[in-house]
Design a protein around this motif. Structure first.
Motif, PDB file in Angstrom:
ATOM      1  N   GLN A 177      58.918  25.953 -35.597  1.00 61.38           N
ATOM      2  CA  GLN A 177      59.351  26.931 -36.523  1.00 61.38           C
ATOM      3  C   GLN A 177      59.280  26.489 -37.965  1.00 61.38           C
ATOM      4  OE1 GLN A 177      62.921  28.849 -34.773  1.00 61.38           O
ATOM      5  NE2 GLN A 177      61.541  30.559 -34.098  1.00 61.38           N
ATOM      6  N   GLN A 189      62.456  22.820 -35.483  1.00 61.96           N
ATOM      7  CA  GLN A 189      62.411  23.599 -36.636  1.00 61.96           C
ATOM      8  C   GLN A 189      62.306  22.731 -37.935  1.00 61.96           C
ATOM      9  OE1 GLN A 189      64.858  27.265 -36.630  1.00 61.96           O
ATOM     10  NE2 GLN A 189      65.585  26.416 -38.473  1.00 61.96           N
ATOM     11  N   SER A 201      55.518  30.151 -37.206  1.00 65.01           N
ATOM     12  CA  SER A 201      55.556  29.594 -36.018  1.00 65.01           C
ATOM     13  C   SER A 201      54.149  28.732 -35.617  1.00 65.01           C
ATOM     14  CB  SER A 201      56.012  30.300 -34.712  1.00 65.01           C
ATOM     15  OG  SER A 201      57.478  30.799 -35.129  1.00 65.01           O
TER      16      SER A 201
END
Length: 540
Positions: free
Chosen positions: A327, A281, A350
């Motif tokens: 993400q 992420q 994403s």
């Protein structure tokens, strides 16, 4: 002491053929010419070395009072070395193509080699003349390299270059500027003491030491620093071909001409044979965007293929076996304020990749309510709007709405659909026709709609306004005409050819060819008819 010696020796063998003259008069002097015969065992030692380019090799050696002077020349290589046997002091020069190296120091203590490369391209060509390098891209530029060898165990390398250009294709050049790095190599450890360079306008650097350790079976990174903030650590087993790499940063600052970002990064890469998996992420903590969205051009139609630009797609085993899910989110809204646009946006995307599949971008960018766009001094305030990504990054979907408050009317403009063929609608409260809405926007009065027919009004003004607004918001169109009940959207394929889609009662496609300043040909095709028109234009 009073005698002199003159001798000549000739040696033929299955390694080298040597023809040497030897003389001694106060000093020993040897001049030899070496040839590599066709049946030489050296040729079987390496197939990539071009042995014929090393033949003949001329060498001259002089020995006087424990001092040795040696000169070697072959092809484009020339080496002039001086060595003191007692003190182990060594010095000399090496020339090869665009390379000039100065050698100095003591063998048992420290040896320094200062190298100046005036032309990377000339050096590569010179190396190619003696060694088969395969198909290499063109590399241009210059560099200064200093190498220090301490006690024949430890090596320190420093490299500086103002610019190195790497040509990846006929029209693709990659520029790396302001290169400065220092590396220490000892035993099985490589320490990158510092580095700095600029690529694609982005400066990458580290003042912290980065360490890579090598042994018989493993490569260990502990750690590698990027911009002193992103910490990369990992281990890879050479035998099993498995490993993991972790990249973490509490706050990585990226300063670029198009963006300033602070991001939290947590990415893990798993290597397993030919397979690579990337997951994690990226959280954008704060940021400002400076990129001119008006420069962005989206593909006009995926069905249109320009044959001249087609080339065979090269297979990439790495990309085929790559998978991952990263993400990207914002903690605070991104700020974009440039020209006529003042926006705040939140990102929730994403980046997804499955094995043997194309890279996909999924999610949305939300443009916050209160963002604005100014056209001809009039401020249009956006409602909550979105840019959706459904896979192809170059084909986003739009859902935008902007309002303008005149003295007596509230005007709303909505844009929906794809970026290359958007649907644009005008409405107002109290209700007005499209012509009247455009008249208010352009002339501050509904009376302006009466000076031209509704059709002319929409074509002359509506298209121009919409093109300007869309360009500032990142949608670049070459042809846009808003007619009464119809919309024409077009894109240039070349300077002369434009393809146009007409959304009317009967949709059609036009292909326009510009012969010159005054004459055009237009081919129109629809479900009901086909036509070929020749247009001649002249101002009176």
């Amino acid at each position: 002491e009073n005698s002199s010696i003159m001798a000549r020796t000739k040696i033929d063998s299955n390694v080298l053929n040597i023809d040497a003259n030897i003389s001694y008069e106060k000093r020993l002097h040897v001049k030899a010419i070496s040839h590599i015969p066709e049946e030489s065992l050296l040729r079987t030692y390496s197939e990539v070395l071009k042995w014929d380019s090393l033949s003949p090799m001329v060498s001259e050696v002089e020995l006087l009072d424990n001092s040795v002077d040696a000169l070697f020349t072959t092809g484009t290589l020339r080496a002039d070395i001086k060595y003191d046997i007692n003190s182990t002091q060594i010095g000399g020069k090496v020339l090869l193509g665009g390379l000039h190296a100065d050698l100095s120091g003591k063998v048992e203590e420290k040896i320094t080699v200062d190298t100046k490369i005036n032309s990377m391209n000339s050096l590569i060509e010179s190396v190619k003349s003696v060694y088969t390098l395969g198909d290499l891209p063109v590399v241009m530029g210059s560099a200064d390299i200093s190498v220090e060898l301490t006690e024949m165990k430890e090596v320190d390398i420093a490299l500086k270059s103002q610019e190195i250009i790497y040509q990846a294709g006929r029209k693709i050049d990659h520029y790396v500027n302001d290169i400065d790095l220092a590396v220490n190599v000892q035993d099985q450890k490589i320490v990158l003491n510092r580095y700095a360079f600029t690529y694609a306008g982005q400066k990458l650097f580290s003042t912290k030491s980065s360490i890579v350790s090598l042994d018989d079976t493993n490569i260990t990174i502990s750690p590698l620093w990027i911009n002193d903030q992103l910490k990369v650590e990992g281990k890879y087993d050479l035998k099993s071909r498995k490993g993991t790499i972790d990249a973490d940063a509490e706050k990585l600052h990226i300063a670029h001409e198009i963006v300033d970002l602070d991001s939290n990064i947590d990415i893990k890469t798993v290597l397993d044979g030919n397979k690579t998996s990337i997951n994690g992420q990226i959280t954008i903590l704060d940021g400002n965007i400076h990129y001119d969205l008006g420069q962005k051009t989206y593909a006009s139609d995926s069905d249109i293929i320009i044959v001249q630009d087609m080339k065979e797609k090269e297979a990439s085993p790495f990309m085929d076996n790559l998978s991952g899910l990263v993400q990207i989110k914002t903690q605070k809204p991104l700020i974009y304020k440039k020209g006529n646009v003042d926006m705040k946006a939140e990102v929730d995307l994403s980046v997804y990749k499955a094995e043997h599949s194309e890279l996909m971008v999924l999610g949305a960018v939300e443009i916050l309510k209160g963002s604005s766009y100014t056209f001809k001094g009039k401020k249009f305030v956006l409602d909550k709007s979105y840019v959706y990504f459904t896979g192809n990054l170059n084909k986003p979907l739009l859902e935008a709405s902007a309002r303008y408050k005149s003295l007596d009317h509230l005007i709303t403009i909505t844009v929906t659909g794809s970026a290359h063929t958007p649907n644009i609608n005008f409405s107002s409260k109290p209700s007005l026709s499209k012509e009247q809405i455009l008249s208010i926007i352009l002339f501050d009065s509904v009376e302006g709609a009466g000076t031209n027919s509704g059709e002319d009004m929409m074509k002359m003004m509506g298209g121009a306004m919409a093109k300007s607004a869309l360009s500032d918001l990142g949608v670049q169109l070459d042809h846009l005409v808003l007619g009464a009940g119809s919309v024409e959207v077009g894109k240039k394929l070349t300077d002369e050819i434009t393809i146009i889609y007409v959304n009317d009662e009967v949709s059609s496609v036009k292909l326009k060819y510009k012969h010159g300043k005054r004459m055009e040909s237009v081919i129109s095709v629809s479900e009901e008819s086909q036509s070929y028109d020749i247009l001649y234009k002249k101002d009176f």
